[in-house]
Write an enzyme that holds these catalytic residues in place. Structure first.
Site, PDB file in Angstrom:
ATOM      1  N   GLU A 166      -4.645  -0.904 -33.228  1.00  0.00           N
ATOM      2  CA  GLU A 166      -4.455  -2.326 -32.891  1.00  0.00           C
ATOM      3  C   GLU A 166      -5.403  -3.290 -33.597  1.00  0.00           C
ATOM      4  O   GLU A 166      -5.964  -4.183 -32.969  1.00  0.00           O
ATOM      5  CB  GLU A 166      -4.547  -2.488 -31.370  1.00  0.00           C
ATOM      6  CG  GLU A 166      -3.590  -1.584 -30.623  1.00  0.00           C
ATOM      7  CD  GLU A 166      -3.701  -1.668 -29.097  1.00  0.00           C
ATOM      8  OE1 GLU A 166      -4.647  -2.286 -28.595  1.00  0.00           O
ATOM      9  OE2 GLU A 166      -2.809  -1.111 -28.423  1.00  0.00           O
ATOM     10  N   GLU A 273       3.699   6.045 -28.439  1.00  0.00           N
ATOM     11  CA  GLU A 273       3.409   5.712 -27.032  1.00  0.00           C
ATOM     12  C   GLU A 273       4.665   5.177 -26.342  1.00  0.00           C
ATOM     13  O   GLU A 273       4.634   4.145 -25.673  1.00  0.00           O
ATOM     14  CB  GLU A 273       2.272   4.660 -26.961  1.00  0.00           C
ATOM     15  CG  GLU A 273       1.011   5.056 -27.691  1.00  0.00           C
ATOM     16  CD  GLU A 273      -0.147   4.069 -27.504  1.00  0.00           C
ATOM     17  OE1 GLU A 273      -0.115   3.255 -26.565  1.00  0.00           O
ATOM     18  OE2 GLU A 273      -1.090   4.125 -28.307  1.00  0.00           O
TER      19      GLU A 273
HETATM   20  C1  HAH Z   1      -1.875   0.858 -25.667  1.00  0.00           C
HETATM   21  N1  HAH Z   1      -2.079  -0.532 -25.886  1.00  0.00           N
HETATM   22  C2  HAH Z   1      -3.090   1.699 -26.098  1.00  0.00           C
HETATM   23  O1  HAH Z   1      -2.931   2.139 -27.437  1.00  0.00           O
HETATM   24  C3  HAH Z   1      -3.313   2.917 -25.214  1.00  0.00           C
HETATM   25  O2  HAH Z   1      -4.505   3.539 -25.599  1.00  0.00           O
HETATM   26  C4  HAH Z   1      -3.394   2.534 -23.754  1.00  0.00           C
HETATM   27  O3  HAH Z   1      -3.646   3.657 -22.931  1.00  0.00           O
HETATM   28  C5  HAH Z   1      -2.163   1.819 -23.363  1.00  0.00           C
HETATM   29  C6  HAH Z   1      -1.488   1.083 -24.267  1.00  0.00           C
HETATM   30  C7  HAH Z   1      -0.928  -1.359 -25.723  1.00  0.00           C
HETATM   31  C8  HAH Z   1      -1.173  -2.816 -25.480  1.00  0.00           C
HETATM   32  C9  HAH Z   1      -0.114  -3.642 -25.295  1.00  0.00           C
HETATM   33  O4  HAH Z   1       1.124  -3.134 -25.343  1.00  0.00           O
HETATM   34  C10 HAH Z   1      -0.290  -5.013 -25.057  1.00  0.00           C
HETATM   35  C11 HAH Z   1      -1.547  -5.528 -24.988  1.00  0.00           C
HETATM   36  C12 HAH Z   1      -2.605  -4.718 -25.155  1.00  0.00           C
HETATM   37  C13 HAH Z   1      -2.422  -3.356 -25.402  1.00  0.00           C
END
Ligand code: HAH
Length: 369
Positions: A166, A273
């Site tokens: 990210e 994911e």
């Molecule tokens: C993910 N971020 C991460 O990669 C993962 O490590 C975590 O456990 C859950 C989600 C997604 C995310 C998003 O879809 C929107 C805003 C912030 C982060």
């Protein structure tokens, strides 16, 4: 007598067959299904099928179901920098080790998540002993030490790492996220992270991982980052598309053009994911409102979710040559991170298995091909 025996055997076979089929029909599967088969079997010739887990899940009744459905694991939290490296000179290996040991024992593949992220970072990371922000040199040295130690520990166990997670900004006009990593190091920390990981384990496949990749603006920024890393000769082998989706997005056209675009990189694509929320997509966390109290998994939500899953898997199969793995973010609707995101305490039902760990209609829909 012999004829009678043959007739009897034939009759028994047909009756047994009939019972078996009607049992599967009751499960809501219109076509004949084999309930002994899991996702990993249905998609054997297509993708590695993975799931994000906690160490606790591997000790619960969920473990048998994990083994029957999946052939790959990701640690949901245990390998993130905060949990695994809580103090500068202290690593906490227990949870990550237990997931790696379970994978090894059961011959499952293992993805590493993740080595460098702006969230779930430990408190000490960006500060010196006086509490002042560290310099670029110190931060890159800490990143190197962290990546080298963690990657070497799981060398041979982890086949692919999400090296940077990210790093792209969600703001339309901004290219890279204005994180502390970026503020202190500038763009360079991204390339460095990949180099450190490659030095620690030259065999591991290295991924850049991000979400909302279906948004055309963000997608192009991710593409741009890849092109610049490739042009600089940085070791990067794959693109991780998180796939935190919902019943209203992506559309077929949107997903098709997203995958199509990333195939141009000539790299390994993984959906890292995957989940499909039953609420319209919101990208920012917010307080619970009264309208959020209706959390029943209605037939309408079920129908929409099933259609969305079906469409996604049709496209995954269309691009099977470019896609190597699909990982779900959590096991079943019993608990998922979406119960607390974007709305804290709002129950969601984003996965293929219900709260009793039974396959949902969406499951039967995606394995029917
Ligand atoms: C993910 N971020 C991460 O990669 C993962 O490590 C975590 O456990 C859950 C989600 C997604 C995310 C998003 O879809 C929107 C805003 C912030 C982060």
């Amino acid at each position: 007598m012999k004829r009678l025996l043959i007739l009897l055997a034939l009759f028994t076979t047909i009756t047994l067959q009939f019972c078996f089929e009607s049992r599967n029909l009751q499960k809501g599967n219109i076509e004949m299904a084999d309930s002994s088969k899991g996702l990993k079997d249905y998609f054997k010739k297509y993708f590695i099928m993975g799931v994000a887990v906690s160490p606790r899940a591997l000790k619960s009744e969920e473990s048998a179901m994990i083994l029957s459905q999946f052939n790959s694991l990701t640690a949901e939290n245990a390998m993130k920098m905060g949990p695994i490296h809580p103090k500068e000179n202290e690593y906490f290996w227990r949870d990550a080790d237990s997931i790696a040991a379970f994978a090894k024992l059961n011959h499952l593949k293992l993805r590493g998540h993740n080595l460098c992220w702006h969230n779930q970072t430990p408190n000490w990371l960006f500060k010196d002993a006086e509490g002042k922000q560290v310099t670029k040199e110190v931060l890159l040295q800490r990143l190197k030490e962290h990546i080298t130690t963690v990657v070497k520990r799981y060398k041979g166990s982890i086949y692919a790492w999400d090296v940077v997670n990210e790093a792209i900004s969600d703001k339309k006009e901004e290219y890279l996220r204005n994180s502390l990593w970026y503020q202190i190091c500038g763009e360079e920390y991204i390339a460095k992270a990949f180099q450190f990981a490659h030095e620690a384990d030259p065999e591991a496949l290295l991924f850049y991982n991000d979400y909302n990749e279906i948004d055309p603006i963000k997608r192009e920024k991710i593409f741009r980052l890849f092109k610049s890393l490739q042009a600089a000769g940085i070791p990067i082998h794959g693109i991780g598309l998180q796939a935190h989706w919902a019943i209203n997005e992506p559309t077929r056209g949107q997903l098709d053009s997203t995958i199509q675009r990333f195939t141009e990189l000539g790299l390994n694509i993984q959906f890292t994911e995957l989940d499909i929320s039953v609420y319209p997509k919101e990208h920012n966390s917010r307080e619970k409102k009264s309208k959020d109290n209706n959390t029943i998994f209605t037939a309408e939500k079920e129908q929409k979710q099933q259609e969305e899953y079906k469409m996604c898997f049709e496209l995954f199969r269309k691009y099977r040559k470019n896609i190597s793995a699909i990982t779900f973010w959590n096991i079943s609707d019993r608990t998922s991170w979406l119960d607390n995101f974007p709305v804290r305490g709002r129950k969601d039902y984003p996965l293929l298995f219900d709260e009793s760990l039974q396959p949902k209609k969406a499951f039967w829909e995606i394995v029917k091909f």
